[in-house]
Design an enzyme around this catalytic site. Sequence first.
Site, mmCIF file in Angstrom:
data_model
loop_
_atom_site.group_PDB
_atom_site.id
_atom_site.type_symbol
_atom_site.label_atom_id
_atom_site.label_comp_id
_atom_site.label_asym_id
_atom_site.label_seq_id
_atom_site.Cartn_x
_atom_site.Cartn_y
_atom_site.Cartn_z
ATOM 1 N N LYS A 23 0.876 -1.182 0.000
ATOM 2 C CA LYS A 23 0.000 0.000 0.000
ATOM 3 C C LYS A 23 0.912 1.231 0.000
ATOM 4 O O LYS A 23 1.408 1.641 1.028
ATOM 5 C CB LYS A 23 -0.864 -0.036 1.271
ATOM 6 C CG LYS A 23 -2.162 0.732 1.213
ATOM 7 C CD LYS A 23 -2.063 2.182 0.834
ATOM 8 C CE LYS A 23 -1.785 3.109 1.983
ATOM 9 N NZ LYS A 23 -1.694 4.534 1.545
ATOM 10 N N GLU B 253 -0.680 7.489 -0.806
ATOM 11 C CA GLU B 253 -1.677 7.940 -1.785
ATOM 12 C C GLU B 253 -1.174 9.134 -2.594
ATOM 13 O O GLU B 253 -1.699 9.431 -3.662
ATOM 14 C CB GLU B 253 -3.005 8.279 -1.093
ATOM 15 C CG GLU B 253 -2.933 9.304 0.023
ATOM 16 C CD GLU B 253 -2.615 8.677 1.383
ATOM 17 O OE1 GLU B 253 -1.751 7.792 1.448
ATOM 18 O OE2 GLU B 253 -3.238 9.094 2.382
ATOM 19 N N GLY C 2 6.794 5.385 7.931
ATOM 20 C CA GLY C 2 6.047 6.648 7.921
ATOM 21 C C GLY C 2 6.287 7.396 9.217
ATOM 22 O O GLY C 2 7.272 7.150 9.925
ATOM 23 N N ILE D 259 5.586 9.018 13.148
ATOM 24 C CA ILE D 259 5.356 8.328 14.425
ATOM 25 C C ILE D 259 3.881 8.262 14.811
ATOM 26 O O ILE D 259 3.455 7.290 15.401
ATOM 27 C CB ILE D 259 6.182 8.888 15.619
ATOM 28 C CG1 ILE D 259 6.053 10.379 15.759
ATOM 29 C CG2 ILE D 259 7.605 8.467 15.563
ATOM 30 C CD1 ILE D 259 6.726 10.896 17.030
ATOM 31 N N GLU D 260 3.100 9.277 14.458
ATOM 32 C CA GLU D 260 1.682 9.228 14.854
ATOM 33 C C GLU D 260 0.973 8.091 14.138
ATOM 34 O O GLU D 260 0.189 7.345 14.738
ATOM 35 C CB GLU D 260 0.984 10.578 14.584
ATOM 36 C CG GLU D 260 1.440 11.705 15.515
ATOM 37 C CD GLU D 260 1.535 11.287 16.988
ATOM 38 O OE1 GLU D 260 0.679 10.512 17.445
ATOM 39 O OE2 GLU D 260 2.474 11.713 17.676
ATOM 40 N N THR D 261 1.244 7.943 12.851
ATOM 41 C CA THR D 261 0.626 6.831 12.108
ATOM 42 C C THR D 261 1.194 5.506 12.614
ATOM 43 O O THR D 261 0.455 4.519 12.756
ATOM 44 C CB THR D 261 0.871 6.967 10.594
ATOM 45 O OG1 THR D 261 0.798 8.324 10.226
ATOM 46 C CG2 THR D 261 -0.113 6.154 9.792
ATOM 47 N N GLU E 11 9.458 1.590 10.622
ATOM 48 C CA GLU E 11 10.544 2.527 10.284
ATOM 49 C C GLU E 11 9.937 3.913 10.383
ATOM 50 O O GLU E 11 9.162 4.320 9.509
ATOM 51 C CB GLU E 11 11.050 2.275 8.858
ATOM 52 C CG GLU E 11 11.701 0.925 8.655
ATOM 53 C CD GLU E 11 13.055 0.794 9.323
ATOM 54 O OE1 GLU E 11 13.609 1.811 9.781
ATOM 55 O OE2 GLU E 11 13.537 -0.336 9.405
ATOM 56 N N CYS F 87 14.134 10.853 6.116
ATOM 57 C CA CYS F 87 14.050 10.451 7.527
ATOM 58 C C CYS F 87 15.391 10.597 8.222
ATOM 59 O O CYS F 87 15.462 10.907 9.405
ATOM 60 C CB CYS F 87 13.542 9.020 7.639
ATOM 61 S SG CYS F 87 14.548 7.849 6.723
ATOM 62 N N GLU G 97 10.451 16.487 14.107
ATOM 63 C CA GLU G 97 10.850 16.301 12.715
ATOM 64 C C GLU G 97 10.102 17.328 11.864
ATOM 65 O O GLU G 97 8.882 17.244 11.728
ATOM 66 C CB GLU G 97 10.464 14.869 12.314
ATOM 67 C CG GLU G 97 11.032 14.411 11.014
ATOM 68 C CD GLU G 97 10.567 13.016 10.644
ATOM 69 O OE1 GLU G 97 9.369 12.705 10.847
ATOM 70 O OE2 GLU G 97 11.380 12.235 10.136
#
Length: 489
Positions: free
Chosen positions: A175, A178, A228, A230-232, A250, A284, A385
């Site tokens: 996935k 998007e 992606g 950190i919140e996700t 990661e 990153c 970040e």
Amino acid sequence: MNEKQMYINGHWLSAESGQTRTIINPFNQEVIAEVAEGNEKDTQSAIEAARKAFDKGEWRHTPAVERGKMVLKIAELIERDKQELAELETLDTGKTFTESMADIEDIAEVFRYYGGLADKDGGEVIESPIPDSRSKVVREPVGVCGQITPWNYPLLQAAWKIAPALAAGNTLIIKPSEITPLTTIKVTKLMEEAGVPAGVVNLVLGNGAKTGQVLAESHLVDLISFTGGIETGRKVMTAASANFKKIALELGGKNPNIVFDDADFETAVDQAMNAIFFHAGQVCSAGARLLVQKNIHDDFVTALVERTKQIKLGSGFEDTTQSGPLISAEHREKVENYVRIGINEGAELAIGGKRPEGEGLQQGFFFEPTIFTNCNTSMRIVQEETFGPILTIERFETEKQAIQLANDSKYGLAGAIWTKEIRKAERVSSELRMGTVWINDFHPYFAQAPWGGYKSSGIGRELGKLGLEEYTEVKHVFENTNPKPLHWF
Ligand code: NAD
């Protein structure tokens, strides 16, 4: 591109809802593609296809040497189509064509590496303490893998996941972000061309909450690999706990670049520029926190500001362009907000901090390379970040203080040390709490070396042998060669 871009069970499909999403070029906001916008139902179909293919066993029972050859074949096809892939990546992300081409060459290398590694771990026979017995330890594929990737290195991050998963005999659902799905769509076509069996690779496109979240929650998925923010990452980890699936995360980084006063000045300045401004800081492992020793601090700042004035922003397809735009209007607003935060926190804006005025840059999401001095670890611009071209500079006096400042972060992805004194470099390296330490360099990574973070930068490792092991389960097989009744009960 037409809109039938989801690949499920060996078929190219439109979204079940018929919805599509417009993909734009961040350099000029022109429409470059209209792609399928999948949802929960499409994701569920892809999961079921991957589950069926795994349980059927065709791919996992294919001899490892043959799986390796398939992965090598994919590498060949990527190499064959690298011009088209690099062009697509630049159109989709705005990064320079030179960067995109370097990415695609790395991607082919990642497939070659795992193609070669597929048949190298034949398990091991271990010494059993029990008489008349044999004991062996083997590695088997984990099963169905959900793989979720970000927009900054769309195909590179996908390659780090797809190549080892296939080599180890898993089935997968990829996935992509998007915002930047185009090269992942193209490489899925190449995997079909290579002859990967139906259901082994499935591609779902769309909004993360409606697709990625379903992968993370599903009881039919055995492993989730996510790259992606950190919140996700936190949402993915929580969802994955439903069936205790294996997870590899990661996440972000806020990476210190430590320059001691005995470092080669010119090289350290040059590489500090590259560390932060490469791909407009949307990396990153960007060297977004520069720590400079007191004696050279002022000269270092002057040299950086002079060099920053010369950076050429523009189209990724122009040979003279050194940096492209940010990925989206929304992301640029986030970066701009960090400039306001930095000023309010008392950091000094040495250069940049706004949208550029140059000709040809008004349609793109450009932002000036920005440097803040007088920074300290209590500031949000030092701790968070920003994921843009913003460099913060802190001054230090002693080796001990450099270590303490560098480690004063929730992140632990990567960091660098600049000094001619190798003992000092080794001492500092052993104290840094991060997954990668570069000594007198910044940014190198390659297929053979593991990549991943300490602390909130993630869980697990990609690349290298460990990157393949993430996609395996370990099984101990014990055989009694002379079975007898125990007469216990
Ligand atoms: P993001 O977290 O916004 O999105 C990443 C992916 O997660 C996308 O595909 C998105 O659609 C999907 N997603 C969104 N919501 C989801 C949900 N609820 N469940 C499952 N999936 C969901 O990150 P981004 O903005 O695309 O990428 C930038 C971030 O990625 C930065 O923090 C960067 O540091 C990190 N990154 C880390 C590495 C690394 O190797 N550590 C590499 C590249 C990028």
